[in-house]
Design a protein around this motif. Structure first.
Motif, PDB file in Angstrom:
ATOM      1  N   ILE A 259     -61.263  57.439  53.515  1.00 39.12           N
ATOM      2  CA  ILE A 259     -59.992  57.750  52.850  1.00 39.12           C
ATOM      3  C   ILE A 259     -60.176  58.867  51.835  1.00 39.12           C
ATOM      4  O   ILE A 259     -59.391  59.806  51.776  1.00 39.12           O
ATOM      5  CB  ILE A 259     -59.427  56.491  52.168  1.00 39.12           C
ATOM      6  CG1 ILE A 259     -58.940  55.528  53.232  1.00 39.12           C
ATOM      7  CG2 ILE A 259     -58.288  56.851  51.215  1.00 39.12           C
ATOM      8  CD1 ILE A 259     -58.381  54.261  52.686  1.00 39.12           C
ATOM      9  N   PHE A 260     -61.246  58.773  51.062  1.00 40.95           N
ATOM     10  CA  PHE A 260     -61.433  59.761  49.989  1.00 40.95           C
ATOM     11  C   PHE A 260     -61.677  61.159  50.539  1.00 40.95           C
ATOM     12  O   PHE A 260     -61.353  62.147  49.892  1.00 40.95           O
ATOM     13  CB  PHE A 260     -62.604  59.358  49.086  1.00 40.95           C
ATOM     14  CG  PHE A 260     -62.314  58.149  48.235  1.00 40.95           C
ATOM     15  CD1 PHE A 260     -61.082  57.523  48.287  1.00 40.95           C
ATOM     16  CD2 PHE A 260     -63.271  57.634  47.376  1.00 40.95           C
ATOM     17  CE1 PHE A 260     -60.803  56.409  47.529  1.00 40.95           C
ATOM     18  CE2 PHE A 260     -63.003  56.524  46.607  1.00 40.95           C
ATOM     19  CZ  PHE A 260     -61.769  55.901  46.680  1.00 40.95           C
ATOM     20  N   ILE A 261     -62.260  61.243  51.725  1.00 40.52           N
ATOM     21  CA  ILE A 261     -62.569  62.566  52.275  1.00 40.52           C
ATOM     22  C   ILE A 261     -61.333  63.197  52.919  1.00 40.52           C
ATOM     23  O   ILE A 261     -61.274  64.405  53.112  1.00 40.52           O
ATOM     24  CB  ILE A 261     -63.752  62.450  53.264  1.00 40.52           C
ATOM     25  CG1 ILE A 261     -65.028  62.287  52.457  1.00 40.52           C
ATOM     26  CG2 ILE A 261     -63.889  63.674  54.133  1.00 40.52           C
ATOM     27  CD1 ILE A 261     -66.252  62.210  53.279  1.00 40.52           C
ATOM     28  N   LEU A 262     -60.339  62.392  53.194  1.00 45.65           N
ATOM     29  CA  LEU A 262     -59.151  62.873  53.895  1.00 45.65           C
ATOM     30  C   LEU A 262     -58.557  64.185  53.334  1.00 45.65           C
ATOM     31  O   LEU A 262     -58.286  65.102  54.108  1.00 45.65           O
ATOM     32  CB  LEU A 262     -58.094  61.766  53.906  1.00 45.65           C
ATOM     33  CG  LEU A 262     -57.210  61.683  55.147  1.00 45.65           C
ATOM     34  CD1 LEU A 262     -58.030  61.655  56.416  1.00 45.65           C
ATOM     35  CD2 LEU A 262     -56.309  60.471  55.063  1.00 45.65           C
ATOM     36  N   PRO A 263     -58.344  64.324  52.021  1.00 48.66           N
ATOM     37  CA  PRO A 263     -57.722  65.561  51.524  1.00 48.66           C
ATOM     38  C   PRO A 263     -58.499  66.820  51.893  1.00 48.66           C
ATOM     39  O   PRO A 263     -57.924  67.888  52.052  1.00 48.66           O
ATOM     40  CB  PRO A 263     -57.724  65.376  50.000  1.00 48.66           C
ATOM     41  CG  PRO A 263     -57.779  63.926  49.800  1.00 48.66           C
ATOM     42  CD  PRO A 263     -58.564  63.363  50.939  1.00 48.66           C
ATOM     43  N   TRP A 264     -59.804  66.678  52.044  1.00 46.38           N
ATOM     44  CA  TRP A 264     -60.632  67.833  52.398  1.00 46.38           C
ATOM     45  C   TRP A 264     -60.299  68.327  53.795  1.00 46.38           C
ATOM     46  O   TRP A 264     -60.405  69.508  54.102  1.00 46.38           O
ATOM     47  CB  TRP A 264     -62.110  67.429  52.298  1.00 46.38           C
ATOM     48  CG  TRP A 264     -63.075  68.434  52.804  1.00 46.38           C
ATOM     49  CD1 TRP A 264     -63.405  69.613  52.226  1.00 46.38           C
ATOM     50  CD2 TRP A 264     -63.851  68.340  53.998  1.00 46.38           C
ATOM     51  NE1 TRP A 264     -64.338  70.262  52.975  1.00 46.38           N
ATOM     52  CE2 TRP A 264     -64.623  69.493  54.082  1.00 46.38           C
ATOM     53  CE3 TRP A 264     -63.966  67.377  55.011  1.00 46.38           C
ATOM     54  CZ2 TRP A 264     -65.506  69.730  55.111  1.00 46.38           C
ATOM     55  CZ3 TRP A 264     -64.844  67.616  56.038  1.00 46.38           C
ATOM     56  CH2 TRP A 264     -65.601  68.778  56.087  1.00 46.38           C
ATOM     57  N   ALA A 265     -59.894  67.392  54.675  1.00 50.38           N
ATOM     58  CA  ALA A 265     -59.647  67.744  56.064  1.00 50.38           C
ATOM     59  C   ALA A 265     -58.234  68.269  56.301  1.00 50.38           C
ATOM     60  O   ALA A 265     -57.966  68.858  57.330  1.00 50.38           O
ATOM     61  CB  ALA A 265     -59.909  66.541  56.962  1.00 50.38           C
ATOM     62  N   VAL A 266     -57.343  68.048  55.341  1.00 54.18           N
ATOM     63  CA  VAL A 266     -55.979  68.562  55.505  1.00 54.18           C
ATOM     64  C   VAL A 266     -55.965  70.019  55.086  1.00 54.18           C
ATOM     65  O   VAL A 266     -56.530  70.363  54.047  1.00 54.18           O
ATOM     66  CB  VAL A 266     -54.992  67.752  54.639  1.00 54.18           C
ATOM     67  CG1 VAL A 266     -53.587  68.291  54.784  1.00 54.18           C
ATOM     68  CG2 VAL A 266     -55.043  66.294  55.023  1.00 54.18           C
ATOM     69  N   PRO A 267     -55.356  70.902  55.889  1.00 54.48           N
ATOM     70  CA  PRO A 267     -55.334  72.318  55.517  1.00 54.48           C
ATOM     71  C   PRO A 267     -54.811  72.519  54.101  1.00 54.48           C
ATOM     72  O   PRO A 267     -53.775  71.945  53.736  1.00 54.48           O
ATOM     73  CB  PRO A 267     -54.366  72.934  56.527  1.00 54.48           C
ATOM     74  CG  PRO A 267     -54.401  72.036  57.690  1.00 54.48           C
ATOM     75  CD  PRO A 267     -54.697  70.666  57.180  1.00 54.48           C
ATOM     76  N   GLY A 268     -55.534  73.327  53.339  1.00 59.35           N
ATOM     77  CA  GLY A 268     -55.235  73.484  51.923  1.00 59.35           C
ATOM     78  C   GLY A 268     -53.822  73.908  51.609  1.00 59.35           C
ATOM     79  O   GLY A 268     -53.163  73.307  50.762  1.00 59.35           O
TER      80      GLY A 268
ATOM     81  N   TRP B 244     -57.494  66.926  43.224  1.00 63.95           N
ATOM     82  CA  TRP B 244     -57.140  66.187  44.442  1.00 63.95           C
ATOM     83  C   TRP B 244     -57.747  66.865  45.665  1.00 63.95           C
ATOM     84  O   TRP B 244     -58.275  66.230  46.564  1.00 63.95           O
ATOM     85  CB  TRP B 244     -55.620  66.137  44.550  1.00 63.95           C
ATOM     86  CG  TRP B 244     -55.083  65.198  45.586  1.00 63.95           C
ATOM     87  CD1 TRP B 244     -54.788  63.888  45.417  1.00 63.95           C
ATOM     88  CD2 TRP B 244     -54.757  65.509  46.949  1.00 63.95           C
ATOM     89  NE1 TRP B 244     -54.309  63.359  46.585  1.00 63.95           N
ATOM     90  CE2 TRP B 244     -54.276  64.328  47.549  1.00 63.95           C
ATOM     91  CE3 TRP B 244     -54.842  66.665  47.724  1.00 63.95           C
ATOM     92  CZ2 TRP B 244     -53.875  64.265  48.873  1.00 63.95           C
ATOM     93  CZ3 TRP B 244     -54.439  66.612  49.045  1.00 63.95           C
ATOM     94  CH2 TRP B 244     -53.959  65.425  49.609  1.00 63.95           C
TER      95      TRP B 244
ATOM     96  N   TYR C 222     -64.857  67.113  48.746  1.00 62.33           N
ATOM     97  CA  TYR C 222     -65.985  67.913  49.214  1.00 62.33           C
ATOM     98  C   TYR C 222     -67.255  67.560  48.455  1.00 62.33           C
ATOM     99  O   TYR C 222     -68.318  67.320  49.042  1.00 62.33           O
ATOM    100  CB  TYR C 222     -65.637  69.397  49.087  1.00 62.33           C
ATOM    101  CG  TYR C 222     -66.823  70.310  49.087  1.00 62.33           C
ATOM    102  CD1 TYR C 222     -67.714  70.322  50.156  1.00 62.33           C
ATOM    103  CD2 TYR C 222     -67.061  71.162  48.021  1.00 62.33           C
ATOM    104  CE1 TYR C 222     -68.801  71.153  50.154  1.00 62.33           C
ATOM    105  CE2 TYR C 222     -68.140  71.999  48.009  1.00 62.33           C
ATOM    106  CZ  TYR C 222     -69.019  71.991  49.077  1.00 62.33           C
ATOM    107  OH  TYR C 222     -70.104  72.815  49.059  1.00 62.33           O
TER     108      TYR C 222
ATOM    109  N   ALA D 272     -68.494  64.061  49.461  1.00 57.72           N
ATOM    110  CA  ALA D 272     -69.232  64.024  50.721  1.00 57.72           C
ATOM    111  C   ALA D 272     -70.633  64.593  50.542  1.00 57.72           C
ATOM    112  O   ALA D 272     -71.623  64.051  51.030  1.00 57.72           O
ATOM    113  CB  ALA D 272     -68.473  64.811  51.780  1.00 57.72           C
TER     114      ALA D 272
END
Lengths: 433, 279
Positions: free
Chosen positions: A238-247, A296, A301, A304
């Motif tokens: 869950i915590f890594i999710l924002p990294w994977a969404v296009p900025g 956020w 990053y 991870a």
């Protein structure tokens, strides 16, 4: 004794290929001569025009004669031609030197009565020695025109008066002004305040943005790595999710969430009886929102990354510390923290450089607003890069924008070189061979 | 194991509380954009966190009222082409710089490093003029060339560092066994460097996929628009009357990228940390 080497070299200086012909290398001689002829016939007029252009930047402004527009000189095109002309002259100069060197070398062989290579042999030799150059040529060509020429152009513009309203070609030509632009930037009222104000916020922003993401990443990596926490994998995903969404998507969504009038956050606040907050209208709130959104986006990053570093720390270090009676805080400060810092210090510096130039966040979130009336063309949250964007695309202050770019380059280059000198590959680079 | 004391229990409870807070904080904005895309209304104001009915109207509108499919194909084309071009150029360049020794090599390397430190905006005006001169302004080819050309310097350093790290004895052993230069390259060096090439490929795909500035600079014709431009225009108006449609469009853009990132997580994080320790 006659010296073939000197004579051949001299002949090649006079005209490309003459020395080779003198050395009885007909094909090579003709090839070299052909290069010079092509240069003189086809390229020289362009080179002369380009060099004249970059020196004067054009002399005649656009004029009206009998109600018709007579085009003047377009300084900016002239400057680009000039740079290309200089590149051409440089390539030609290198070929010229090679030609003289070759004539001298072959002449020397003849002086010593050694049979020089014939054309096919030298072609083969060139193929072997030139293989790396051949492999590099596509990338070099690309980089030359997409990166080098534009950058040289950018640097040169900083030393002209290319800016609206008075010096926009083709209506009026542009002139060289030396360091005037830089002096203006530091002394002209309006620009002076903007430059130092924006610069100050850029540094504060870069430091806070980097430190906040780095340490929250570290803290949560330590928590997730500690014993007794259940569902580790679930939390981490869950915590890594924002990294994977296009900025830019996330930033645009936040732009709407924090919308003062219609946004869901203010709607919710007013429903529980709190007055609406002008998230982007108030300078202090705007800065806090920028930092929050960056946290956020950026903290996953580091999370991870640190998780990887933490699993690499040997267990027995902690066991030894426990035997000595260390408490968790001591273990963190004496073992975890120094080891993590050692492994991630270069990334910390890179992240600082990234945030220093984090144009996307500032521009997409709030376009640098709210407007600061004592600034020239900048808002309260504008960083240097987003100010440059406004100077270039909205205000046509090209020379000032380029001058600020050079200053950014100097800062980033200093940081990067400091960072680079400590890294492994730089040291290894000297060890090879 | 000892039984946890009261103090430890309190600390543990607090930690779980913290984790749940962060989870909500992380998921809420994402939930908001997902639910907005299924909301019946159009504007940001009418978007409800818990709507009574859901609709897929906005997804259909994207294709019926906007040229979303065209933007999507444009962006996909540009991103894929830039990726292929970048990867090929970067591999060739970095392999040469890593394996061969020749005059001017060190100067070239330093030169490339310096170039990566200039802000990209500085080259914008000149790139515009150059594309105008060669007639590539307002074409996808022009944009592809700009993206791949601008990428080479930085990525080459990264991949070169990786090639440097491969022990020399491996290709040499293969050569003794009779493998040629090409075989060594395709059968040995490429498979070994797979993680870093994945990283370069994904990053050079994502860059153009999400870039706004250069697309805005180069492309003029509406039918040549990319996703970033189209989406940005939907939500920067004052009223945000197309917010739900933006949300639907954003989901369709973000979903493939998010899946890609999550599945390649390991390689990408590794690549990012190589960036720092190996440059």
């Amino acid at each position: 004794m006659k010296s073939n080497s000197k004579r051949a070299c001299l002949l090649s200086v006079i005209f490309m290929g003459l020395g080779q012909l003198y050395n009885r290398q007909i094909i090579k001689g003709i090839l070299f001569a052909a290069i010079e002829i092509v240069f003189i016939v086809y390229l020289l007029p362009f080179v002369r025009y380009g060099l004249w252009g970059i020196y004067t930047l054009g002399e005649t402004p656009q004029a009206f004669v009998d109600g018709k527009v007579v085009q003047g000189d377009h300084s900016i095109f002239l400057m680009v031609y000039g740079i290309i002309a200089i590149v051409l002259v440089f390539i030609f100069g290198v070929l010229y030197c090679l030609n003289c060197q070759d004539a001298y070398k072959v002449g020397k062989l003849r002086d010593n009565h050694v049979q020089p290579n014939n054309f096919l042999q030298s072609l083969k030799l060139a193929g072997e020695k030139g293989f790396p150059y051949l492999m590099l040529s596509p990338a070099a060509f690309f980089t030359l025109f997409i990166t080098v020429v534009p950058l040289v152009f950018g640097v040169l513009v900083a030393f002209t008066n290319y800016s609206s309203p008075n010096h926009i070609p083709p209506r009026k030509p542009v002139d060289w002004v030396g360091f005037r632009t830089f002096i203006d930037l530091f002394t002209l009222s309006g620009y002076k305040e903007t430059f130092f104000g924006v610069f100050g916020w850029t540094v504060i922003w870069a430091v806070l943005a980097t430190v906040s993401t780095f340490f929250s990443g570290l803290i949560f990596a330590v928590i997730l790595n500690s014993n007794g926490i259940k569902l580790k994998k679930f939390w981490r995903t869950i915590f890594i999710l924002p990294w994977a969404v296009p900025g830019y998507i996330s930033i645009l969504v936040f732009r709407n969430i924090f919308n003062a009038q219609f946004g869901p956050l203010n709607k919710w606040l007013s429903s529980i009886g709190i007055e609406k907050i002008q998230w982007f209208g108030d300078p202090a709130w705007a800065k806090i929102v920028c930092l929050f959104v960056n946290l956020w986006l950026g903290f996953p990053y580091f999370l991870a990354l640190m998780s990887g570093v933490l699993t690499g720390i040997p267990r027995d270090l902690y066991e030894a510390a426990e035997v000595e009676g260390a408490n968790p805080i001591q273990k963190f400060l004496k073992i975890t923290f120094p080891l993590v810092m050692f492994a991630t210090a270069p990334l910390l510096i890179m992240s600082f450089a990234h945030n220093f130039n984090n144009f996307n966040l500032i521009h997409f979130l709030n376009s640098g607003g709210p407007v600061n009336t004592s600034y020239k063309y900048a808002g309260h949250t504008d960083i240097l890069l987003s100010w440059i964007y406004k100077l270039t695309l909205e205000q046509n202050q090209f020379n000032k924008a380029c001058a600020v770019s050079i200053i950014i380059f100097i800062i980033i280059a200093t940081i990067s070189i400091f960072n680079f000198r400590r890294t492994r590959s730089f040291k290894e680079e000297d060890m090879i061979q | 194991m000892k039984k946890p004391t009261l103090k430890q229990k309190v600390i543990r409870g607090f930690i779980y509380f913290l984790l749940i807070c962060i989870t909500i904080n992380t998921l809420l904005p994402l939930y908001f954009v997902v639910i907005a895309s299924f909301n019946p209304g159009n504007s940001l104001f009418s978007t409800k966190m818990f709507p009574e009915t859901l609709t897929t109207k906005h997804y259909r509108d994207l294709f019926e009222k906007k040229d979303y499919a065209i933007w999507y194909m444009n962006t996909l084309k540009i991103a894929l082409c830039s990726m292929v071009l970048t990867v090929i150029l970067v591999i060739i360049t970095s392999y040469t710089l890593s394996q061969f020794r020749f005059r001017g090599r060190k100067t070239g390397l330093m030169f490339m490093l310096v170039m990566t430190m200039f802000p990209g905006f500085m080259s914008m005006i000149a790139i515009y003029l150059l594309l105008l001169q060669v007639g590539l302004l307002d074409t996808h080819l022009g944009l592809i060339l700009v993206y791949s050309g601008g990428n080479i310097a930085g990525f080459t350093w990264l991949v070169k560092g990786y090639f440097d790290g491969i022990p020399r004895s491996i290709p040499e052993a293969a050569k003794i066994d009779g493998a040629g230069n090409a075989t060594v390259f395709t059968r040995i060096m490429l498979p070994i460097s797979f993680p870093i090439i994945t990283f370069v490929a994904v990053s050079s795909f994502i860059g153009p996929w999400m870039d706004y500035i250069f697309a805005r600079l180069v492309l003029r014709t509406p039918s040549k628009k990319t996703l970033a431009i189209g989406l940005f225009e939907m939500v920067t108006g004052r009223q945000n009357t197309e917010f739900t449609m933006f949300a639907a469009g954003a989901i369709l853009v973000a979903l493939p990228v998010t899946i890609l990132y999550m599945s390649l997580q390991k390689y990408l994080i590794q690549g990012l940390s190589e960036c720092a320790s190996k440059i």
